[in-house]
Design an enzyme around this catalytic site. Sequence first.
Site, PDB file in Angstrom:
ATOM      1  N   ASP A  15      -0.755   1.653  -4.868  1.00  0.00           N
ATOM      2  CA  ASP A  15       0.643   1.272  -4.987  1.00  0.00           C
ATOM      3  C   ASP A  15       1.302   2.304  -5.896  1.00  0.00           C
ATOM      4  OD1 ASP A  15       3.015  -0.088  -4.774  1.00  0.00           O
ATOM      5  OD2 ASP A  15       2.178  -2.035  -5.281  1.00  0.00           O
ATOM      6  N   TRP A  16       2.612   2.419  -5.785  1.00  0.00           N
ATOM      7  CA  TRP A  16       3.329   3.517  -6.434  1.00  0.00           C
ATOM      8  C   TRP A  16       3.210   3.410  -7.960  1.00  0.00           C
ATOM      9  CZ3 TRP A  16       2.630   4.119  -1.818  1.00  0.00           C
ATOM     10  CH2 TRP A  16       3.229   5.095  -1.035  1.00  0.00           C
TER      11      TRP A  16
END
Length: 809
Positions: A225-226
Site C-alpha cells: 500500500d502507498w
Amino acid sequence: MTDNIDTLISQLTLEEKITLLAGADTWRTHAIERLGIPALKVSDGPNGVRGEQKDTKSQSSASFPVGTAMGATWNPELVQAVGAALGQETKAKGAHILLGPTVNTHRHPLAGRNFECFSEDPYLSAQMATAYINGLQSESVGACVKHFACNDQEFERFTISTEVDERTLREIYLPPFKAAVQDAGTWSIMSAYNQINGISASEHKHLLLDILKGEWGFDGLVISDWYGTYSENVPGGGLDLEMPGPARWMGENALAKVRSGDLDEAVIDDKVRRLLKTLEKAGLFRASAHVEEKSIDRPEHRALIRKAGSEAIVLLKNEADLLPLDPRNIRSIAVIGQRAVKVTFQGGGSSEVNPHYVINPLDAIRDRYGQTLEVLYAPGPSVHRQFPLLEKDHLRAEDGAPEKLTVRQYDNPSLDGAPFKTFQAGGSELSWFGESAPDFDPSAFSLRMSGGWVVPRSGNYTLSLTAVGRARCWLEGEKLFDWWDTADGKWTNQTKEINLEGGRAYDLRVEFASMPGERWRTIRVGCLPPQPEDPIGDAVAIARSADVAVVFVGLTPEWEGEGFDRINMDLPGQQDELITRVAKANQNTIVVLNSGSPLQMPWIDEVHSVLQMWYLGQESGNAITDVLFGETAPGGRLPTTFPKRIEDSPAYDNFPGENGKVFYREGLYVGYRHYDRHDISPLFPFGHGLTYTEFEYANFRVEASGEGIRAQVDVKNLGNRTAQEVVQLYVGAVNPPVERPPKELKAFSKVALAPGESSTVKFSLSRDALAYFDAARGKWTVEPGEFEISAGRSAGDIRCSEILSWETR
C-alpha cells in the site's frame, strides 16, 4: 515467455534489478530501456478508474456502485460484468493494473471503509471478489486485491497491530484473498498498512511467504500500500514492489544488503521475475507501454451501472405495500432532503473518481414523472461537516468556459516567473498526494486559481478556505483569507461571512503554495449559502400537502471515507428529527438511506417504507427512481447485518483498540454469527431484503453425494410481479467437538421468477463447506457427525432445514 524472462534477468545488473523493486513515481514502475523492459502503470479503484488526473479533474471516469452495493446484488454474474467494464476503463486510462477489489471484512459497523468492501461474510466476499477479478482480467487488465490482511478499520491504520488467532484469521479474514488467488488467479495483491500480531503486513513472513506464496501457490506480484513499508527488513520478505516511488527500503537499503551478503540475490531475482511476468500478462513486451488517458462515456457502461444500482437497492421495510409508487393513484409527491439534489454516489478517499456525470434523484423523478405528478421539493437541514464546494454550474474560467476555473501552476513555491502549466479545473478543490510527480516537485510548487463565481441568489454567504500549505484568497479584489506567511504546513481552515448580490459574477482569486514535509496537499474554497429559517418546517409543509413523501437522508464522503472511522451509527445533523416530523405530517412516508454502511433508525416504526440505497455511482438517481416506481423490483439483499444499536455489534468491546493494538476477541463470531450465537435480534439480519412480491419455499431435499452434498429447493413467485429471489444456503454443525458458529453461509443463488412461476434451485457443496481450521494441526478438518443444512431468505428467515449425517469420506 518464461525463457525470455530468465534471459532478461540474467542480463540485468544488480543495480537495475533493485531499481525494479520500487516505483518510479506515484503510479508507475521503472522502465529499463536498454533491455526493452517497459513501465507498469497502476490506477486507483475499485468502483471506478481514476487515472492520474484526479487532482486537476481534467479527466472524467465512469462511476460504478461501491463495494458494499456490489455485495448487496448477490449476483456474481452482474459483478463480473462490472469487472469487465472496469477493465475497459482501466485501459482507457492507460493503466495495466487496477487497485481493487477491496475484500476486507465488515468487522464493525463504524469502520470508515466498509462501503468499499463487499460483506461481513467471507463466503459472500469471496464469490464477489472472484467474479470481479474474472471480469476485470478478461480484459487483460490485472486486479490488485487489497488489503492483505485484517485492515478492517481506519483508526491508527498505519501502525495498529491486529491481534488475531490463527483459526479466526483462516476462517473469517483470509478466504476472500484465497479465492482471489486460487479461483480467480489475481495478478497482484496489496499488502496492508497495519501490523498483524506485531509484524507489519508488508514484511509478514507467515502471511506473504508461508501462506500466500507457499500454501496458496501465488505466483503474482505483492505490492505495498502507498507508503506502507516501514523498516529495512522489507527486501528480505515477501513484498515484491514498493509503492510509490522513489524507493525508501527497496532501493539503496536492498542493494547494500545484497552486496554485504545479508540478502541472497536469488530473493531479488524472484521479485523481479514476478514483475516481469506481470508485464508479460499485460502484453507490454508486445505493445507500446504508453497510452494517453482518455475519458470515454460508454452507453453500455451507463446501462450496466443503472442495472447494478437497481439490483443493489435493498427494500428493508414496506408496510401496506406503499411501494412501488403508482403515478395513476397519486397526484403529488414531496421529495425531501439534500441527498435528493446532491446524492452521495461514492465514499471518500482513494476510491473517489471524477464522474462523467451524476444523475440526482430529484432530477430523475422530475424528468420521468414531472408531467404526470406535482413534484415538490424541500432541502431540509444541512448535514455538512465542511462547507460545500462552490457549485460547478456557477463557475466560469477566465475565458468564459462554464463550470471551470483557470489554474496557472508554477515550478517554484513563490509564483515567480512564467507558469509551467496552465489548465482549467472543474471545481474549487485541488489536491495532490505523494512525494513525486511526473512534471513537478510536489514539495515546491505554487499556483493561482482564478475566474468568475456567479452568486445564485442574494443573501449572507459564509465562505471558507481550507489548505494544507500556504494560501490566500480574494473576492472582487477584497482579501478574505491569508496565511501565506504564517503557514505551518498543517491543515488550516478559515471562514468569513459576507453579503452578496444574486446574479452577479464575482472575480475569485486563490493562491496556494506547497510546503515540504507533507505527502498530502490540498486547497479548497467552500461556501455555505443562505439557509432557510426553518428547514424542517418547510419540509413538513410540503409533506403535509402531498400524497406521498420520500425523504432522502444519509452520509457524505465527509462522514464516511478513508482515513477515519465513523463517529457513531446516527444520521448526522437533524435528519432523524426531519424523518419523524415528516412522518407525522404524512402517513405515506418513504425513507431512502444514502449510506455505505448501517445506520441507526429510531424512527423505524413511524414510517411505512425504507430503502437502503448505498452509493450507486453516476446513475444513482435513475436506479432509485426505477425502484421507487416499480420499473424494476428491488433485487438487493443485505451483505452486512444492521444492528438495532451499536452496543449489539460483535466487536463493540474491541474497537477501535488502544495502546497500539486492536484485539479480535470476538473471534469467529463476526456479523450474523455473533447475533446467532448470542440470540440477539438485529434491526435487519444479514441477507435480508424484501421485494414487490412474496416467495414460497417447498420440497427441500438434501443428500450426501460422493465427496460433497447436494441440496435443492422449489421456489415459487406468489405475486403478480416479476422479481428476483436470493436463495441462501447455510450449514451448521450439530453438537460439534469444537466451538463453531450456529450456521454459516455456504452457497446462494439469485433467480428471477415471473408471476406464478416456480424454479428448482440446486446447490452442490464440496466437503470443504463442512470444514473448520484446526489450528493445532495447521490444517482444515472435517469431523464426522450431524450437520443442519438450511435454506432461507436471510440469516434471520430460514424457510426449511434438514439434518444430514456425515461420515468420514
